[in-house]
Design a protein around this motif. Sequence first.
Motif, PDB file in Angstrom:
ATOM      1  N   UNK A  25       0.835  -0.998   0.278  1.00 48.64           N
ATOM      2  CA  UNK A  25      -0.203   0.515   0.167  1.00 48.64           C
ATOM      3  C   UNK A  25       0.882   0.885   0.397  1.00 48.64           C
ATOM      4  N   UNK A  26       2.150   1.140   0.332  1.00 50.32           N
ATOM      5  CA  UNK A  26       2.873   2.379  -0.299  1.00 50.32           C
ATOM      6  C   UNK A  26       2.764   3.134   1.395  1.00 50.32           C
ATOM      7  N   UNK A  27       1.736   2.816   2.520  1.00 54.91           N
ATOM      8  CA  UNK A  27       1.791   3.338   3.131  1.00 54.91           C
ATOM      9  C   UNK A  27       3.342   4.133   4.446  1.00 54.91           C
ATOM     10  N   UNK A  28       3.983   2.735   4.160  1.00 52.95           N
ATOM     11  CA  UNK A  28       5.535   3.226   5.265  1.00 52.95           C
ATOM     12  C   UNK A  28       6.507   2.917   4.661  1.00 52.95           C
ATOM     13  N   UNK A  29       8.179   3.540   4.639  1.00 55.05           N
ATOM     14  CA  UNK A  29       9.067   3.313   4.117  1.00 55.05           C
ATOM     15  C   UNK A  29       9.773   2.080   5.091  1.00 55.05           C
ATOM     16  N   UNK A  30       9.898   2.065   5.801  1.00 52.77           N
ATOM     17  CA  UNK A  30      10.418   0.783   6.925  1.00 52.77           C
ATOM     18  C   UNK A  30       9.169   0.209   8.314  1.00 52.77           C
ATOM     19  N   UNK A  31       9.409  -0.505   8.140  1.00 58.11           N
ATOM     20  CA  UNK A  31       8.143  -1.394   9.134  1.00 58.11           C
ATOM     21  C   UNK A  31       8.936  -2.627  10.066  1.00 58.11           C
ATOM     22  N   UNK A  32       8.844  -1.908  11.514  1.00 56.13           N
ATOM     23  CA  UNK A  32       9.399  -2.931  12.467  1.00 56.13           C
ATOM     24  C   UNK A  32       8.658  -3.018  13.205  1.00 56.13           C
ATOM     25  N   UNK A  33       8.782  -4.494  13.957  1.00 56.55           N
ATOM     26  CA  UNK A  33       8.071  -5.228  14.603  1.00 56.55           C
ATOM     27  C   UNK A  33       8.721  -5.578  16.582  1.00 56.55           C
ATOM     28  N   UNK A  34       7.294  -5.607  16.794  1.00 61.61           N
ATOM     29  CA  UNK A  34       7.919  -6.289  18.118  1.00 61.61           C
ATOM     30  C   UNK A  34       6.471  -7.592  18.855  1.00 61.61           C
ATOM     31  N   UNK A  35       6.936  -8.822  19.502  1.00 59.55           N
ATOM     32  CA  UNK A  35       6.067  -9.688  19.726  1.00 59.55           C
ATOM     33  C   UNK A  35       5.588  -9.090  20.562  1.00 59.55           C
ATOM     34  N   UNK A  36       5.382  -7.983  21.280  1.00 55.73           N
ATOM     35  CA  UNK A  36       4.595  -7.804  22.807  1.00 55.73           C
ATOM     36  C   UNK A  36       5.184  -6.208  23.149  1.00 55.73           C
ATOM     37  N   UNK A  37       4.051  -6.099  24.121  1.00 52.87           N
ATOM     38  CA  UNK A  37       3.827  -4.645  24.170  1.00 52.87           C
ATOM     39  C   UNK A  37       5.984  -4.188  25.340  1.00 52.87           C
ATOM     40  N   UNK A  38       6.477  -5.443  25.829  1.00 49.54           N
ATOM     41  CA  UNK A  38       8.005  -4.923  26.752  1.00 49.54           C
ATOM     42  C   UNK A  38       8.304  -4.996  25.917  1.00 49.54           C
ATOM     43  N   UNK A  39       8.613  -5.923  24.355  1.00 47.48           N
ATOM     44  CA  UNK A  39      10.016  -5.541  23.624  1.00 47.48           C
ATOM     45  C   UNK A  39      10.021  -3.782  22.235  1.00 47.48           C
ATOM     46  N   UNK A  40       8.549  -3.398  23.103  1.00 50.33           N
ATOM     47  CA  UNK A  40       7.576  -2.315  22.476  1.00 50.33           C
ATOM     48  C   UNK A  40       8.865  -1.271  23.119  1.00 50.33           C
TER      49      UNK A  40
END
Length: 137
Positions: A25-40
Motif C-alpha cells: 500500500x506504500x503506507x510506510x517506508x520502514x516497518x519494525x516489529x515487536x512480539x509484545x508490549x515489553x519488546x515495544x
Amino acid sequence: MLDLILCVDDDPITLMLCKMVITRSEFAKTIITAQNGEEALNYFDDLKLNNLGTTISDYPKLIFLDLNMPVMGGWEFLDHFSKEEYRSAFNDCKVIVLSSTIDPEDIRKAKTYPMVLDFLSKPISKEMLEGLKATLL
C-alpha cells in the motif's frame, strides 16, 4: 507515506501480513516489529538512552498494537506509554489498536487513551490503510 511504523503482535503470521499489506500500500517506508508490549517499550527505552539529552526525531509515528499478547499485552503497553516519560519524548506517536476482539468495552477503553487514533479489527487491509492515510498524512 510514513517514514517508520511499529507493529506489535505476538503472531508471526499477523506480523508478516501487516508488513506485506503496508509495503504494497506504500503506507510506510520502514516497518519494525515487536512480539509484545515489553519488546515495544524496550525499543522506545533504547531510543531514549541512545539520544540522552537530545531531541529524538527518528522514531515510529504510528504503532499498530494488538491487545492480547503474552509477557505484556496491549493494555499494559498503553498504560506505560501514557506516562509522562514516554509522552514527553514521543508526543506525536499515535496508536491504532488492531485486534480480533469486537467487545464494545475494549473499544470504549481504547478511546480513553489520548494517543489512540482508532480501534480496527484484524486483519489489516489496504482499505483500512487508505482510510488512515487521509487522517495521518
